[in-house]
Motif scaffolding. Structure first.
Motif, short mmCIF file in Angstrom:
data_model
loop_
_atom_site.label_atom_id
_atom_site.label_comp_id
_atom_site.label_asym_id
_atom_site.label_seq_id
_atom_site.Cartn_x
_atom_site.Cartn_y
_atom_site.Cartn_z
N HIS A 134 -7.11 120.39 -33.38
CA HIS A 134 -8.09 120.05 -32.69
C HIS A 134 -9.04 121.23 -32.99
CE1 HIS A 134 -4.82 119.05 -29.34
NE2 HIS A 134 -4.74 118.05 -30.66
N GLY A 193 -1.55 119.56 -33.02
CA GLY A 193 -2.10 119.59 -34.43
C GLY A 193 -0.50 118.65 -34.55
N ASN A 194 -0.56 118.19 -36.27
CA ASN A 194 0.91 117.55 -36.17
C ASN A 194 0.76 117.01 -37.75
OD1 ASN A 194 0.18 114.58 -35.20
ND2 ASN A 194 0.51 116.07 -33.83
N SER A 196 0.35 125.30 -29.59
CA SER A 196 1.32 124.02 -30.95
C SER A 196 0.32 122.14 -30.99
CB SER A 196 2.81 123.46 -29.43
OG SER A 196 2.34 123.17 -28.18
N PRO A 215 -2.63 111.21 -25.35
CA PRO A 215 -1.58 111.55 -27.00
C PRO A 215 -0.83 110.45 -26.63
CG PRO A 215 -3.02 113.31 -26.45
CD PRO A 215 -3.67 112.67 -24.86
N HIS A 233 -10.48 114.11 -28.14
CA HIS A 233 -9.34 114.34 -28.81
C HIS A 233 -9.54 115.69 -30.21
CE1 HIS A 233 -4.74 113.71 -29.49
NE2 HIS A 233 -4.99 114.71 -29.95
N THR A 277 7.28 117.69 -32.54
CA THR A 277 6.67 117.90 -30.64
C THR A 277 6.68 119.02 -30.64
OG1 THR A 277 5.99 116.83 -28.55
CG2 THR A 277 8.50 116.96 -29.46
N ASN A 278 6.15 119.87 -30.29
CA ASN A 278 5.32 121.27 -29.22
C ASN A 278 5.88 122.63 -30.68
OD1 ASN A 278 5.12 120.31 -26.91
ND2 ASN A 278 7.47 119.88 -26.45
N SER A 326 7.04 115.01 -33.49
CA SER A 326 5.49 115.07 -32.52
C SER A 326 5.35 113.37 -32.02
CB SER A 326 4.60 114.41 -33.84
OG SER A 326 3.56 114.89 -33.66
N LYS A 327 4.59 113.57 -30.86
CA LYS A 327 4.96 112.79 -29.94
C LYS A 327 3.57 111.85 -30.40
CE LYS A 327 2.70 114.75 -26.67
NZ LYS A 327 0.96 116.12 -27.48
N GLU A 328 2.92 111.62 -31.86
CA GLU A 328 2.06 110.87 -32.39
C GLU A 328 2.38 110.63 -33.85
OE1 GLU A 328 -0.50 110.61 -30.30
OE2 GLU A 328 -1.14 112.62 -29.94
N HIS A 384 -3.03 115.62 -38.14
CA HIS A 384 -3.90 115.81 -37.27
C HIS A 384 -4.50 116.97 -37.21
CE1 HIS A 384 -5.06 115.61 -32.77
NE2 HIS A 384 -3.64 115.66 -32.71
O1 LIG Z 1 -3.04 116.61 -28.54
C1 LIG Z 1 -1.26 115.82 -27.87
O2 LIG Z 1 -0.76 116.72 -27.13
C2 LIG Z 1 -0.76 115.51 -29.99
O3 LIG Z 1 -1.78 114.86 -30.69
C3 LIG Z 1 -0.47 116.56 -30.50
O4 LIG Z 1 -1.81 118.03 -31.47
C4 LIG Z 1 0.24 118.05 -30.61
O5 LIG Z 1 1.21 117.13 -29.63
P1 LIG Z 1 3.34 116.85 -30.76
O6 LIG Z 1 2.67 117.04 -32.31
O7 LIG Z 1 3.85 116.03 -30.39
O8 LIG Z 1 3.18 118.57 -30.47
#
Ligand SMILES: O=C(O)[C@@H](O)C(=O)COP(=O)(O)O
Ligand SMILES: [Zn+2]
Length: 213
Positions: A96, A30-31, A28, A137, A161, A45-46, A73-75, A94
């Motif tokens: 990884h 990236g966003n 999960s 994050p 990150h 998110t998630n 998303s938390k971002e 975003h």
């Molecule tokens: O690395 C993290 O926790 C966030 O930057 C991420 O990539 C995924 O977070 P969500 O978009 O909230 O799932």
């Protein structure tokens, strides 16, 4: 919902799946987000980028209020800060992705220019990439660090990150994120080898001919 918003929802889901299928994101991680006429669409998110339901993609207002869909998303702070500081931004990605994230963990990358101009396309698609200090994050401070750049960078590496890349629309942002990842891969492959990068004149010529968004 407008036809244009529906199309952008479909694009987010299709491009996210394409990134996931080719290993640019796993689990999960990236966003993605994209601007629409009355707000910003953002992956929940998630959620796994490989299995997004376009109808459940979150919608937030320009000032960060959750309007509809699943929890965003938390971002949200990171994404919102790019829209705030670069009016030309229409989408944010975003990831990884492995090699860009590897560079974000190296202690000797140049924080002002962590993806040196190896090839023309990275200059044309991504521009100069700044390393942004590590924060947890989802920490609101991530947004402050992006705002502090004053809109000067289309892409950054978040220390330890991963990359955050913007574009004028979702397709351009995804292509730029892919180009950044491939360049990071070249940089890792070339580590320790005498390497020629493009000169300042080469970069200036590319900017003059192709512009930067
Ligand atoms: O690395 C993290 O926790 C966030 O930057 C991420 O990539 C995924 O977070 P969500 O978009 O909230 O799932
Ligand atoms: Zn992340």
């Amino acid at each position: 919902m407008s036809d244009s918003e529906n199309r952008i929802r479909e694009d987010i889901a299709r491009l996210s799946k394409s990134l996931f299928d080719r290993g640019f994101s796993v689990g999960s991680a990236g966003n993605l987000s994209a601007a629409v006429e009355d707000g910003i669409l953002m992956t929940p998110t998630n959620s796994c980028l490989g299995f997004l339901d376009p109808a459940r993609i979150s919608k937030i207002s320009r000032d960060g209020r959750h309007l509809s869909g699943d929890k965003p998303s938390k971002e949200i702070f990171l994404h919102s800060a790019f829209y705030e500081t670069r009016p030309e931004v229409g989408a944010v990605v975003h990831l990884h992705s492995t090699y860009a994230t590897a560079l974000s963990c190296l202690s000797d990358v140049d924080p002002e220019d962590c993806i040196p101009p190896l090839t023309p396309y990275v200059v044309m698609r991504v521009g100069r990439v700044k390393l942004v200090d590590y924060v947890r994050p989802g920490d609101e401070k991530g947004g402050d660090l992006i705002r502090a750049l004053g809109g000067k960078h289309a892409a950054v590496l978040l220390a330890n990150h991963g990359p955050v890349v913007t574009g004028k629309d979702i397709c351009s942002a995804v292509y730029a994120a892919e180009e950044l990842e491939e360049t990071a891969k070249l940089l890792v492959a070339l580590r320790g080898l005498p390497t020629r990068i493009l000169t300042a004149e080469n970069v200036a010529e590319l900017k003059a001919v192709f512009g930067s968004y």
